[in-house]
Each structure stands twice: as structure tokens, then as C-alpha cells.
Design a protein around this motif. Structure first.
Motif, PDB file in Angstrom:
ATOM      1  N   GLN A   1       0.828  -1.216   0.000  1.00 15.40           N
ATOM      2  CA  GLN A   1       0.000   0.000   0.000  1.00 15.40           C
ATOM      3  C   GLN A   1       0.860   1.265   0.000  1.00 15.40           C
ATOM      4  OE1 GLN A   1      -2.425  -0.836   3.429  1.00 15.40           O
ATOM      5  NE2 GLN A   1      -4.085  -1.693   2.201  1.00 15.40           N
ATOM      6  N   ALA A   2       1.975   1.218   0.667  1.00 20.61           N
ATOM      7  CA  ALA A   2       2.886   2.375   0.678  1.00 20.61           C
ATOM      8  C   ALA A   2       3.461   2.617  -0.708  1.00 20.61           C
ATOM      9  CB  ALA A   2       4.015   2.146   1.682  1.00 20.61           C
ATOM     10  N   ALA A   3       3.643   1.539  -1.463  1.00 22.12           N
ATOM     11  CA  ALA A   3       4.235   1.646  -2.789  1.00 22.12           C
ATOM     12  C   ALA A   3       3.230   2.079  -3.850  1.00 22.12           C
ATOM     13  CB  ALA A   3       4.857   0.310  -3.188  1.00 22.12           C
ATOM     14  N   CYS A   4       1.991   1.593  -3.728  1.00 22.43           N
ATOM     15  CA  CYS A   4       1.029   1.851  -4.812  1.00 22.43           C
ATOM     16  C   CYS A   4      -0.198   2.646  -4.385  1.00 22.43           C
ATOM     17  CB  CYS A   4       0.574   0.527  -5.440  1.00 22.43           C
ATOM     18  SG  CYS A   4      -0.463  -0.505  -4.379  1.00 22.43           S
ATOM     19  N   GLY A   5      -0.384   2.846  -3.094  1.00 20.45           N
ATOM     20  CA  GLY A   5      -1.553   3.586  -2.625  1.00 20.45           C
ATOM     21  C   GLY A   5      -2.717   2.678  -2.324  1.00 20.45           C
ATOM     22  N   THR A   6      -3.379   2.217  -3.360  1.00 24.69           N
ATOM     23  CA  THR A   6      -4.545   1.349  -3.196  1.00 24.69           C
ATOM     24  C   THR A   6      -4.347   0.055  -3.957  1.00 24.69           C
ATOM     25  OG1 THR A   6      -6.024   3.259  -3.003  1.00 24.69           O
ATOM     26  CG2 THR A   6      -7.035   1.144  -3.519  1.00 24.69           C
ATOM     27  N   ILE A   7      -4.618  -1.056  -3.313  1.00 22.11           N
ATOM     28  CA  ILE A   7      -4.593  -2.349  -3.992  1.00 22.11           C
ATOM     29  C   ILE A   7      -5.971  -2.545  -4.630  1.00 22.11           C
ATOM     30  CG2 ILE A   7      -4.270  -4.832  -3.744  1.00 22.11           C
ATOM     31  CD1 ILE A   7      -2.654  -4.245  -1.185  1.00 22.11           C
ATOM     32  N   ASP A   8      -6.001  -2.660  -5.947  1.00 27.16           N
ATOM     33  CA  ASP A   8      -7.280  -2.796  -6.655  1.00 27.16           C
ATOM     34  C   ASP A   8      -7.817  -4.220  -6.605  1.00 27.16           C
ATOM     35  OD1 ASP A   8      -7.480  -0.056  -7.791  1.00 27.16           O
ATOM     36  OD2 ASP A   8      -5.640  -0.650  -8.823  1.00 27.16           O
ATOM     37  N   ILE A   9      -6.915  -5.188  -6.732  1.00 32.83           N
ATOM     38  CA  ILE A   9      -7.320  -6.597  -6.783  1.00 32.83           C
ATOM     39  C   ILE A   9      -6.389  -7.421  -5.910  1.00 32.83           C
ATOM     40  CG2 ILE A   9      -7.653  -8.628  -8.259  1.00 32.83           C
ATOM     41  CD1 ILE A   9      -8.046  -6.684 -10.626  1.00 32.83           C
ATOM     42  N   VAL A  10      -6.975  -8.274  -5.083  1.00 33.19           N
ATOM     43  CA  VAL A  10      -6.205  -9.229  -4.288  1.00 33.19           C
ATOM     44  C   VAL A  10      -6.664 -10.626  -4.651  1.00 33.19           C
ATOM     45  CG1 VAL A  10      -5.649 -10.065  -1.983  1.00 33.19           C
ATOM     46  CG2 VAL A  10      -5.930  -7.618  -2.367  1.00 33.19           C
ATOM     47  N   VAL A  11      -5.711 -11.458  -5.038  1.00 34.13           N
ATOM     48  CA  VAL A  11      -6.015 -12.866  -5.314  1.00 34.13           C
ATOM     49  C   VAL A  11      -5.286 -13.710  -4.285  1.00 34.13           C
ATOM     50  CG1 VAL A  11      -5.913 -14.759  -6.967  1.00 34.13           C
ATOM     51  CG2 VAL A  11      -6.233 -12.419  -7.792  1.00 34.13           C
ATOM     52  N   ASN A  12      -6.048 -14.451  -3.500  1.00 34.08           N
ATOM     53  CA  ASN A  12      -5.470 -15.308  -2.470  1.00 34.08           C
ATOM     54  C   ASN A  12      -5.423 -16.739  -2.993  1.00 34.08           C
ATOM     55  OD1 ASN A  12      -4.625 -16.648  -0.200  1.00 34.08           O
ATOM     56  ND2 ASN A  12      -6.538 -16.367   0.934  1.00 34.08           N
ATOM     57  N   SER A  13      -4.257 -17.136  -3.504  1.00 35.20           N
ATOM     58  CA  SER A  13      -4.097 -18.507  -3.998  1.00 35.20           C
ATOM     59  C   SER A  13      -3.194 -19.325  -3.080  1.00 35.20           C
ATOM     60  CB  SER A  13      -3.528 -18.503  -5.422  1.00 35.20           C
ATOM     61  OG  SER A  13      -2.235 -17.937  -5.461  1.00 35.20           O
ATOM     62  N   ALA A  14      -2.935 -18.796  -1.877  1.00 40.98           N
ATOM     63  CA  ALA A  14      -2.109 -19.520  -0.910  1.00 40.98           C
ATOM     64  C   ALA A  14      -2.940 -20.594  -0.220  1.00 40.98           C
ATOM     65  CB  ALA A  14      -1.546 -18.551   0.128  1.00 40.98           C
ATOM     66  N   GLY A  15      -2.293 -21.657   0.178  1.00 40.07           N
ATOM     67  CA  GLY A  15      -3.021 -22.697   0.901  1.00 40.07           C
ATOM     68  C   GLY A  15      -2.208 -23.978   1.000  1.00 40.07           C
ATOM     69  N   ILE A  16      -2.617 -24.841   1.903  1.00 41.57           N
ATOM     70  CA  ILE A  16      -1.998 -26.160   2.025  1.00 41.57           C
ATOM     71  C   ILE A  16      -3.096 -27.215   1.988  1.00 41.57           C
ATOM     72  CG2 ILE A  16      -0.022 -25.311   3.351  1.00 41.57           C
ATOM     73  CD1 ILE A  16      -1.344 -26.506   5.867  1.00 41.57           C
ATOM     74  N   GLY A  17      -2.727 -28.413   1.587  1.00 38.64           N
ATOM     75  CA  GLY A  17      -3.686 -29.510   1.533  1.00 38.64           C
ATOM     76  C   GLY A  17      -3.183 -30.720   2.291  1.00 38.64           C
ATOM     77  N   ILE A  18      -3.872 -31.086   3.335  1.00 38.04           N
ATOM     78  CA  ILE A  18      -3.552 -32.307   4.078  1.00 38.04           C
ATOM     79  C   ILE A  18      -4.771 -33.215   3.981  1.00 38.04           C
ATOM     80  CG2 ILE A  18      -2.993 -33.308   6.334  1.00 38.04           C
ATOM     81  CD1 ILE A  18      -1.577 -30.684   7.032  1.00 38.04           C
ATOM     82  N   ILE A  19      -4.642 -34.278   3.213  1.00 42.25           N
ATOM     83  CA  ILE A  19      -5.748 -35.214   2.994  1.00 42.25           C
ATOM     84  C   ILE A  19      -5.403 -36.520   3.695  1.00 42.25           C
ATOM     85  CG2 ILE A  19      -7.215 -36.362   1.284  1.00 42.25           C
ATOM     86  CD1 ILE A  19      -7.353 -33.320   1.149  1.00 42.25           C
ATOM     87  N   LYS A  20      -6.059 -36.759   4.825  1.00 37.88           N
ATOM     88  CA  LYS A  20      -5.814 -37.967   5.613  1.00 37.88           C
ATOM     89  C   LYS A  20      -7.111 -38.405   6.280  1.00 37.88           C
ATOM     90  CE  LYS A  20      -1.044 -36.814   7.056  1.00 37.88           C
ATOM     91  NZ  LYS A  20      -0.183 -36.574   8.253  1.00 37.88           N
ATOM     92  N   PRO A  21      -7.325 -39.708   6.443  1.00 37.56           N
ATOM     93  CA  PRO A  21      -8.478 -40.162   7.227  1.00 37.56           C
ATOM     94  C   PRO A  21      -8.312 -39.787   8.690  1.00 37.56           C
ATOM     95  CG  PRO A  21      -7.050 -42.014   6.702  1.00 37.56           C
ATOM     96  CD  PRO A  21      -6.521 -40.832   5.936  1.00 37.56           C
ATOM     97  N   MET A  22      -9.411 -39.778   9.408  1.00 38.65           N
ATOM     98  CA  MET A  22      -9.379 -39.322  10.800  1.00 38.65           C
ATOM     99  C   MET A  22      -8.438 -40.125  11.684  1.00 38.65           C
ATOM    100  SD  MET A  22     -10.985 -36.577  11.572  1.00 38.65           S
ATOM    101  CE  MET A  22     -11.268 -36.713  13.339  1.00 38.65           C
ATOM    102  N   ASP A  23      -8.235 -41.399  11.369  1.00 31.17           N
ATOM    103  CA  ASP A  23      -7.379 -42.207  12.250  1.00 31.17           C
ATOM    104  C   ASP A  23      -5.903 -41.854  12.118  1.00 31.17           C
ATOM    105  OD1 ASP A  23      -7.146 -43.265   9.731  1.00 31.17           O
ATOM    106  OD2 ASP A  23      -7.445 -45.357  10.327  1.00 31.17           O
ATOM    107  N   THR A  24      -5.536 -41.135  11.061  1.00 30.01           N
ATOM    108  CA  THR A  24      -4.143 -40.701  10.929  1.00 30.01           C
ATOM    109  C   THR A  24      -3.999 -39.176  10.934  1.00 30.01           C
ATOM    110  OG1 THR A  24      -4.249 -40.788   8.501  1.00 30.01           O
ATOM    111  CG2 THR A  24      -3.477 -42.774   9.646  1.00 30.01           C
TER     112      THR A  24
END
Length: 238
Positions: A76-99
Motif C-alpha cells: 500500500q505504501a508503494a502503490c496507494g490502493t490495492i485494486d485486486i487481491v487474489v489469495n491462492s495460498a493454501g496447504i492440503g492435508i488429505i488424511k483419514p481421521m485415524d491418521t
């Protein structure tokens, strides 16, 4: 379609498979790009490939509130206003409940849900000042439909959807738009650490997923795409 030329765009998770492809599309459309990612090495590659200055890349873990606040403030200090934010961050943990461990569950929530809260909390005040902006999150289809082994992941993504829908109610008197993109299986590094038999050759390719986000970024301010669903043709869950 609205031009992206001169728009200030922040892509969070640009060092990922989809984020990297998206950065290329947005940068090629004339947007002023600012990118973040957890991996300094991968982020540097994305920046170099797109001729993005090192003053516009930020090594950031979305699950770290101080880092999120610092990064957003710097952009924001560099550009003033952010027009668009895309949040593509994330993690995926796929496990059954027993593990599935408590640490797994909390790590998933901290990144996919609480980290998204940190991000929106940081960017929203400035957007409310100017009464405009676009926030795109990617809950994925597991934010709409359940899957065996996805208790942690779905919990984080269902929570993200509910959070953004509630925030949407708070900003109705502004031109701030919120879009949730429900992606099905995308052939990206997301699957590299998941012990699950999947047919990656039949998934949506990362570039096509990025094109969907690129399309959403260009929608006119007179309307809003509240949701978009993109899934592999052979596995339509919704």
C-alpha cells in the motif's frame, strides 16, 4: 471486460502452480504486480520470468499475522490502493481421521482459514476508504462438497466461504466485490505431497485454472461474479 492495465494487483501464493501462471497472465495484461509466497527461491523465479522488480516481491507466510500486515502495508505504501487481491495460498492435508493429527488439523486451519482472515483484515480498511476493490479467494470444490479424508481441508474451506459471505454482507454499500472460485482437481504441485491415488492427467491444467482467475479479474464493476465453479469434465462434484 475491464482492462487490467495500470491496476495494482496483489497475488498471494504466487510461488505456487496456479499463482505463477496467473502472475504471468496479469503481468502480460499491464497490471502493476506485487507477489508473495513462502518460498524465496520459487518467488524469485516467478519474478525473473515476468520482469517483476525485487521491490515488488515479498516472502510471506500467510499464517503469520505480523508478516501479512507488514507485506500489505509495504504494498500500500508503494502503490496507494490495492485494486485486486487474489489469495491462492493454501496447504492440503488429505488424511483419514485415524491418521489425521491435531497438528495437521491446526496447520490447515491456520493457513487456509485464519491466514485468509489476516489477509482480508489487513486489506479491507483501505478498500473501504475508497469504496472499491476485488477480493478473490479459491475455496475449491471441497469448500462445497465433502470428500473422505478431507475433514481438515474441508473444515478450513467451508469456514473460508462462510467468512467471506459474512464480510460481503458488511460491505454492501460499497463497490468492493468478493468472488469465491471453486476449483475441482487441478494438476499442480498441491498433489505432490498427498498420498492419494488420483488421475492427474485428467485434471484441469494449472494454466486453465489461472485463466479462470484472470477472467474474473477483468469483470466490470457494474456486476460481481459471486461464485465460479471449474472442475475436470470427468469428475463433476457440483
Amino acid at each position: 471486460m475491464e482492462t487490467l492495465k495500470g491496476k495494482n494487483v496483489l497475488v498471494v501464493g504466487a510461488s505456487g502452480g496456479i499463482g505463477g501462471k496467473l502472475t504471468k497472465l496479469l503481468n502480460g495484461s499491464g497490471a502493476n504486480m506485487y507477489i508473495t509466497g513462502r518460498s524465496a527461491e520459487k518467488l524469485a523465479v516467478v519474478a525473473q520470468e515476468n520482469s517483476i522488480g525485487y521491490d515488488r516481491l515479498f516472502v510471506m507466510d500467510i499464517a503469520n499475522e505480523a508478516a501479512v500486515n507488514e507485506t500489505v502495508a509495504a504494498v500500500q505504501a508503494a502503490c496507494g490502493t490495492i485494486d485486486i487481491v487474489v489469495n491462492s495460498a493454501g496447504i492440503g492435508i488429505i488424511k483419514p481421521m485415524d491418521t489425521l493429527s491435531t497438528a495437521d488439523f491446526l496447520a490447515t486451519l491456520n493457513t487456509n482459514l485464519i491466514g485468509s482472515f489476516y489477509l482480508v483484515k489487513a486489506i479491507l480498511p483501505k478498500m473501504k476508504e475508497v469504496k472499491k476493490g476485488l477480493i478473490i479467494n479459491i475455496p475449491g470444490v471441497l469448500g462445497k462438497v465433502p470428500m473422505a479424508g478431507a475433514a481438515a481441508y474441508s473444515a478450513s474451506k467451508y469456514g473460508l466461504v462462510g467468512m467471506m459471505q459474512s464480510i460481503r454482507e458488511e460491505i454492501k454499500r460499497t463497490d468492493i466485490r468478493i468472488t469465491n472460485l471453486f476449483l475441482g482437481g487441478v494438476d499442480s504441485p498441491f498433489w505432490d505431497t498427498i498420498d492419494l491415488r488420483v488421475q492427474r492427467d485428467k485434471m484441469v491444467v494449472a494454466e486453465e485454472a489461472a485463466k479462470a482467475i484472470w477472467f474474473l479479474c477483468q469483470q466490470p464493476v457494474s456486476g460481481v461474479v459471486s461464485e465460479m465453479v471449474l472442475q475436470p469434465f470427468n469428475h463433476q462434484a457440483i
